[in-house]
Design an enzyme around this catalytic site. Structure first.
Site, PDB file in Angstrom:
ATOM      1  CD  GLU A 436      -8.993   0.569  -1.577  1.00 46.16           C
ATOM      2  OE1 GLU A 436      -9.296   1.086  -0.747  1.00 46.16           O
ATOM      3  OE2 GLU A 436      -8.716  -0.671  -1.664  1.00 46.16           O
ATOM      4  CG  ASP A 510     -12.516  -0.434   0.075  1.00 48.98           C
ATOM      5  OD1 ASP A 510     -13.484   0.233  -0.163  1.00 48.98           O
ATOM      6  OD2 ASP A 510     -12.189  -1.380  -0.661  1.00 48.98           O
ATOM      7  CG  ASP A 512      -9.969  -3.188   3.043  1.00 46.73           C
ATOM      8  OD1 ASP A 512      -9.376  -2.189   2.713  1.00 46.73           O
ATOM      9  OD2 ASP A 512     -10.370  -3.882   2.280  1.00 46.73           O
ATOM     10  CG  ASP A 514      -5.869  -4.649   0.313  1.00 47.96           C
ATOM     11  OD1 ASP A 514      -4.564  -4.903   0.808  1.00 47.96           O
ATOM     12  OD2 ASP A 514      -6.072  -5.288  -0.423  1.00 47.96           O
TER      13      ASP A 514
END
Ligand code: 0RA
Length: 646
Positions: A436, A510, A512, A514
């Site tokens: 990503e 990641d 998180d 997203d």
């Protein structure tokens, strides 16, 4: 059957000899299982561990299929052992005529003795897992069986499959049933933690497949409990699978019948989605690889819908015939057959081989579906409209594919420019990281071992393939880049898993929101369009650390909160510095290599679809356009979001 309190008959010396001989056989058998456990339960990973529970539960479900058991409870205890209890007749305890030991001891110690030693008692028995509870026994540190039968409570204990107590009467009772408690052997299983979610899925599935049966699951460690019970059976199962989708007709189509002693049951409906979801079962076993029953179903579906459409002049164009692919677009179906002697074939022994079953399923489904269409003309019209639209867009997709093929020819190197390829070409040794973002992609490129690790940075969002037909998917830049890097092609006629350029595909995002969104989008893509790669175990999720802990010159990485606490416990809490990583970008190339990419030190989560229908439900609910089920789903699973990814 005569009951003899489980006491061994003594006297005749021939009986003693026979007993010794069979004991030796038993020890040989157990040894074989312990030496090559994977031969019996598939593997010794999490999957194999859970198979132990399925095996024991399947025996109780058999007792339910025979009509004698209504309740099963499964308890994961605090000490890691699992208890499976049923209210069936109880495993017989009388002396087995040739083994000279109580029948229950034979069932528990002799390979393949199972509950199936008496075909008359068991018209149908759960197959694949049906390696026998003796396998579970052999792979358990200890196992205790309790039988409640004829007013008495009997008990016996085994260690690594060997009886360590005789079958003893331990009290009296008024009910009947069997209780098995076992602790998986740490010498065999590296990880011995049972997942409530994985167990849930199988119990839920069993409840849908055996309406009326009540299955309770409790995890005393995690303090979670669930009750699975269905009155609607397969019809309810289909509605459950489609919770996040929109059906295009009101009634679920339900067909059941029996021919040549083979009961066939089917529930199906069409939704406005583009995927097909057909789940098939033989004796409660999910036949992942399909087989003759699936072929019979597909044949009946294509033929019957074509016949109906032509007969009722719903297809104007004489040329057009609905293909198998057309009539499966947006279809959700569950097909269940029960067989006396199923033959399972294929890599994972989940493809039905019995050739007679094709014709049986074909005729029952064909007749049933034709009748449904005749009796429900309004629903029939909607279904035909849907599959006709599919046929027309099949043509559009073909054109789009041709376009990409021509475009690809213009591409000089053939490989996308963003790809940092590895130098080795042997797919069994190489890996592709889908990373990503450009910055993490840069770190990965610098940190990797360029011999065998290729990096493809992904920028921007991946298209949600749940909401698009193939022609639109093929025009998406990010997806085209991935497909080009993989080398497999895409689509029904193009995709070829054997052309895959890397042995492992590793998704690295990641930690998180997203990141988890991108990961889900990628998984959806692989699940819908390259499922074979998942089935072959080629898709992985990288596990970057969540924390870096520093004390003086020492550095530690923790991959979850539990591990962080463990480390702090070990090194002491004074003078430590804790950094929480929010993204891959916070790590330098060296750190990224050490914690996440170095094969010697990293952990990778392998993506599996053991829990196939749940995976489907997750993707269709999270990615579909019905808002309410999605909200509910996220709310209910918020605490367990980690599990969504697997
Ligand atoms: C064979 C015969 C009978 C019961 C069972 C097997 C049996 C096996 C298991 C395994 C788990 N739960 C079970 N419950 C029952 C009964 C034969 C009879 O009573 O006539």
């Amino acid at each position: 059957m005569a009951e003899e309190n489980g006491k061994r008959s003594s006297g005749a010396s021939s009986a003693v000899d026979e007993y010794d001989a069979s004991q030796i056989q038993v020890l040989r058998g157990l040894e074989a299982v312990r030496r090559r456990p994977a031969m019996y339960i598939g593997d010794v990973s999490t999957r194999g561990l859970h198979h132990l529970v399925y095996e024991v539960v399947d025996n109780s479900v058999d007792e339910a299929l025979a009509g004698f058991c209504t309740e099963i409870s499964v308890v994961v205890r605090r000490d890691g052992a699992v208890t499976v209890r049923d209210n069936g007749r109880g495993i017989p305890v009388d002396i087995h005529p040739t083994e000279n030991r109580p029948a229950v001891e034979v069932v528990m110690t002799v390979l393949h003795a199972g509950g199936k030693f008496d075909k008359k008692v068991y018209p149908v028995s759960g197959g694949l897992h049906g390696v026998g509870v003796s396998v579970v026994n052999a792979l358990s540190e200890w196992l205790e069986v309790e039988v409640r039968r004829h007013g008495k409570i009997y008990r016996q204990r085994y260690e690594r499959g060997v009886p360590v107590t005789p079958l003893e009467v331990r009290g009296s009772c008024e009910d009947t049933g069997t209780t098995v408690t076992f602790l998986p052997d740490k010498e065999i299983f590296k990880k011995r933690t049972f997942s409530f979610d994985i167990l849930s899925e199988r119990m839920r599935e069993l409840a849908f497949l055996n309406p009326g049966l009540r299955i309770t699951l409790r995890d005393e460690k995690e303090k979670r409990e669930a009750v699975f019970h269905s009155t609607g059976g397969l019809e309810e199962f289909v509605r459950y699978i489609d919770e996040g989708r929109t059906p295009i007709h009101n009634k679920v189509i339900v067909i059941s019948g029996e021919r040549d002693g083979v009961p066939v049951e089917l529930a199906m409906e069409y939704t406005d989605s583009y995927n097909d979801n057909v789940f098939t079962y033989v004796n409660n076993i999910h036949t992942v690889e399909g087989g003759t029953h699936l072929i019979g179903f597909r044949t009946a579906l294509t033929r019957t819908l074509n016949q109906y459409a032509h007969k009722n002049n719903l297809i104007k164009n004489e040329e057009l015939a609905l293909t198998g692919e057309d009539v499966r677009e947006g279809l959700t179906a569950v097909l269940s057959v029960k067989l006396m002697e199923p033959q399972f074939e294929g890599q994972t022994k989940t493809r039905l081989g019995n050739s007679e079953v094709k014709g049986i399923v074909e005729s029952i489904v064909g007749e049933g579906l034709a009748r449904f269409l005749e009796q429900n003309p309004a629903e029939a019209r909607k279904i035909i409209e849907k599959v006709l639209t599919a046929a027309r867009s099949r043509e559009a997709a073909r054109k789009a594919r041709e376009l990409t093929r021509r475009k690809r020819a213009l591409d000089t190197a053939g490989l996308p420019g963003k790809l940092a390829d590895c130098s080795l070409q042997d797919p069994e040794r190489t890996e592709l990281y889908l990373v990503e973002g450009d910055s993490a992609g840069g770190s990965a490129k610098q940190g990797r071992d360029r011999q065998f690790q290729a990096i493809l940075p992904l920028k921007g969002k991946i298209l949600n393939v749940e909401k698009a037909r193939l022609d639109k998917i093929l025009s998406n830049e990010e997806i085209r880049t991935i497909v080009a890097a993989l080398g497999t092609g895409i689509g029904k006629d193009e995709f070829d898993a054997s052309r895959l350029r890397y042995g492992k595909i590793i998704i690295m995002t990641d930690a998180d929101v997203d990141g988890s969104h991108i990961r889900t989008l990628l998984l959806t893509f692989f699940f819908r369009y390259m499922r074979e790669l998942i089935e072959q175990g080629r898709v992985y999720i990288a596990q970057p650390p969540l924390y870096r802990i520093r004390k003086g010159k020492e550095e530690y990485y923790a991959y979850d909160d539990e591990e962080r606490e463990e480390i702090l416990e070990r090194i002491g809490r004074n003078g430590v510095e804790i950094q929480r990583y929010k993204g891959l970008g916070e790590m330098n190339p060296e750190q990224l290599w050490r914690t996440t990419m170095d094969p010697e030190r990293r952990t990778l989560l392998q993506v599996t679809i053991d829990e196939a229908f749940e995976a489907d439900r997750i993707f269709s609910t999270l990615m579909g356009d019905k808002v309410e089920p999605r909200r509910k789903f996220i709310e209910e699973n918020a605490k367990y979001v980690r599990n969504l990814d697997i």
